[in-house]
Design an enzyme around this catalytic site. Structure first.
Site, PDB file in Angstrom:
ATOM      1  N   GLY A 251       0.848  -1.183   0.000  1.00 37.27           N
ATOM      2  CA  GLY A 251       0.000   0.000   0.000  1.00 37.27           C
ATOM      3  C   GLY A 251       0.883   1.233   0.000  1.00 37.27           C
TER       4      GLY A 251
ATOM      5  N   GLY B 241       2.948   3.717   1.231  1.00 39.79           N
ATOM      6  CA  GLY B 241       3.573   3.875   2.539  1.00 39.79           C
ATOM      7  C   GLY B 241       4.302   5.181   2.732  1.00 39.79           C
TER       8      GLY B 241
ATOM      9  N   ARG C   8      -2.196  -0.302 -10.050  1.00 38.49           N
ATOM     10  CA  ARG C   8      -1.117  -1.247 -10.321  1.00 38.49           C
ATOM     11  C   ARG C   8      -1.683  -2.652 -10.490  1.00 38.49           C
ATOM     12  NH1 ARG C   8       2.985   1.470  -6.599  1.00 38.49           N
ATOM     13  NH2 ARG C   8       1.883   3.339  -5.945  1.00 38.49           N
TER      14      ARG C   8
ATOM     15  N   ASP D 135       3.771  -4.492  -7.882  1.00 37.42           N
ATOM     16  CA  ASP D 135       3.215  -3.232  -7.391  1.00 37.42           C
ATOM     17  C   ASP D 135       3.859  -2.031  -8.071  1.00 37.42           C
ATOM     18  OD1 ASP D 135       5.497  -4.183  -5.753  1.00 37.42           O
ATOM     19  OD2 ASP D 135       5.299  -2.238  -4.776  1.00 37.42           O
ATOM     20  N   ASN D 136       4.833  -2.267  -8.953  1.00 34.58           N
ATOM     21  CA  ASN D 136       5.490  -1.191  -9.690  1.00 34.58           C
ATOM     22  C   ASN D 136       5.166  -1.230 -11.174  1.00 34.58           C
ATOM     23  OD1 ASN D 136       6.733   0.116  -7.571  1.00 34.58           O
ATOM     24  ND2 ASN D 136       8.614  -1.068  -7.699  1.00 34.58           N
TER      25      ASN D 136
END
Length: 469
Positions: A93, A95, A189, A257-258
């Site tokens: 998430g 951060g 994402r 996530d990227n």
């Protein structure tokens, strides 16, 4: 090439709110000791109608995060999971960043203003939610260089030094601190979909698919929405993978996530440009297995697409999703030809012929006798101009064979017309240059090298675009 920024009127949006609060958490930005503006992307500010902000207004909105008129009333930390170096992590998430605002450009395209280094959120875990100034400088340099080379990338919108002294394990500490604002098409994402699959939230998954089709691809949803979205994402991701290779770029951390559903490159940490066409070249010291090495980036992106397909099986049959995944290698190969030909400034002809030429070119560059930037600079338009330090290699038999093939291609009109191509050296962004820029900032607060490099990069970008490539 990615679209160039065009001045536009201010058009706020709140599209993300249609997803509902299962997708994000309202958060408060950190308070910063000081605000020294180090970089302002005026061209992209004008493209979203914010070019007229004065210095005080810029700080008010992009450091103190006073809401922009008509857009999100409060910053939102987005929720997602993801695979990190192939290990699933359900504790991710936003951060140290959040989504601050949404806007539309002159074409009605939805754009996000997001942050990096804006403070702690519910997903910060043990982190401080901050960004080092060196990390911010590196992100600006990466995004500017990639944009100039034709890669779909987030745009560094604002960089402000904030005055805190940060402790870091991988940088000399205390480190200077910064706040980055980036502009990009989407912050959704692959990991956003993975989280919904992990939680078995089928209705939310359908909502997200509908949102992505509507807002990013301007398509209506339906019973086949999931496979259609996957096919669109696969095409965009293939173009991104190809653009990385043609640019000689190594992202370093291509976790799920990227990777965004719009195929935009973003979130630059340990990135590097490889000097030579070296498939084993890695950017991150911690990537000891070479999982995200230069030559393995297409494989990494394909693997992440498979994870998206697996997540979408929550709402669609696996057999309906398979075709998009199986098409990726062909999509990537076609995109790589297009990206390499665009960087050379020559026209494509027949797929088989163009592919054979590409293989020859890769073999030549794979000898590591001429740097990537030097080669594409010397042979812009498929013809040599003037002298080059690589001339002894260019006289080799293997190179002469490639030259004969290259001369059979037509140059893109105006490909080498810009005066940039008459200079002695190509613009590059190798690690020694980046470190030299940072040393001048860190030792003497001297930003002249940073500013000069950005000006040179943008000049190269103008030269690349002037040929219509």
């Amino acid at each position: 090439m990615p679209r160039r920024p065009q001045p536009s009127s201010y058009a706020p949006a709140t599209a993300i709110l249609a997803l509902g609060d299962a997708f994000y958490d309202p958060v408060q930005p950190a308070r910063f000791r000081q605000a020294i503006l180090r970089f302002r992307n005026q061209a992209w500010a004008e493209a979203v109608g914010l070019g007229g902000l004065d210095a005080a207004g810029w700080i008010q909105h992009f450091v103190r995060f006073a809401p922009l008129p008509g857009t999100l009333p409060q910053p939102l930390a987005l929720r997602y999971h993801g695979h990190q170096f192939r290990v699933y992590n359900p504790e991710l998430g936003d951060g140290r960043g959040f989504l601050f605002a949404q806007l539309r450009d002159g074409d009605g395209r939805l754009l996000d203003l997001g942050t990096k280094g804006s403070g702690r959120t519910p997903y910060s875990r043990f982190g401080d939610g901050r960004l080092t100034l060196k990390g911010g400088v590196r992100e600006v340099l990466a995004s500017e260089m990639l944009e100039a080379l034709g890669v779909e990338t987030s745009k560094s919108f604002s960089l402000v030094e904030t005055g805190e002294a940060l402790e870091r394990n991988d940088e000399p500490s205390p480190a200077r601190s910064a706040l980055l604002v980036r502009l990009q098409h989407s912050h959704i994402r692959i990991g956003t979909f993975q989280r919904l699959a992990f939680l078995q939230q089928a209705e939310e998954m359908r909502t997200l698919v509908d949102y992505c089709l509507r807002e990013y691809y301007r398509e209506q949803s339906g019973e086949d929405g999931a496979p259609r979205l996957l096919a669109l994402v696969a095409d965009a991701a293939a173009r991104l993978a190809a653009a990385y290779v043609a640019a000689g770029f190594v992202h370093g951390v291509l976790n799920s996530d990227n990777v965004t559903v719009t195929g935009e490159s973003f979130d630059y940490g340990p990135w590097r440009f490889t000097p030579y066409w070296d498939g084993d070249f890695t950017a991150a010291y911690f990537d000891q297995a070479g999982l995200y090495a230069f030559g393995r980036q297409p494989e990494a992106i394909h693997w992440n697409l498979v994870q998206l397909a697996k997540a979408l099986t929550l709402i669609a049959p696996a057999e309906d999703l398979t075709q998009a995944i199986e098409r990726f290698p062909a999509l990537f190969q076609s995109a790589l030809v297009a990206a390499v030909f665009a960087r050379l400034g020559i026209r494509q002809t027949e797929p088989e012929r163009d592919t054979i030429f590409l293989v020859k070119l890769e073999n030549i560059l794979g000898r590591k006798e001429v740097a990537i930037d030097r080669f594409f600079f010397d042979w812009r338009g498929g013809r040599r101009r003037g002298r080059s330090p690589a001339d002894p290699f260019y006289r080799s038999e293997a190179m002469q064979d490639l030259i004969r093939d290259m001369r059979a291609y037509d140059a893109v009109p105006g490909a080498a017309r810009h005066s940039y191509w008459e200079e002695d050296e190509p613009c590059s962004m190798l690690i020694n240059e980046v470190e030299a820029i940072w040393r001048r900032i860190d030792d003497a607060d001297d930003w002249s090298g940073f500013e000069t490099k950005i000006a040179k990069v943008r000049r190269m970008g103008e030269a690349m675009r002037s040929g219509g490539a």
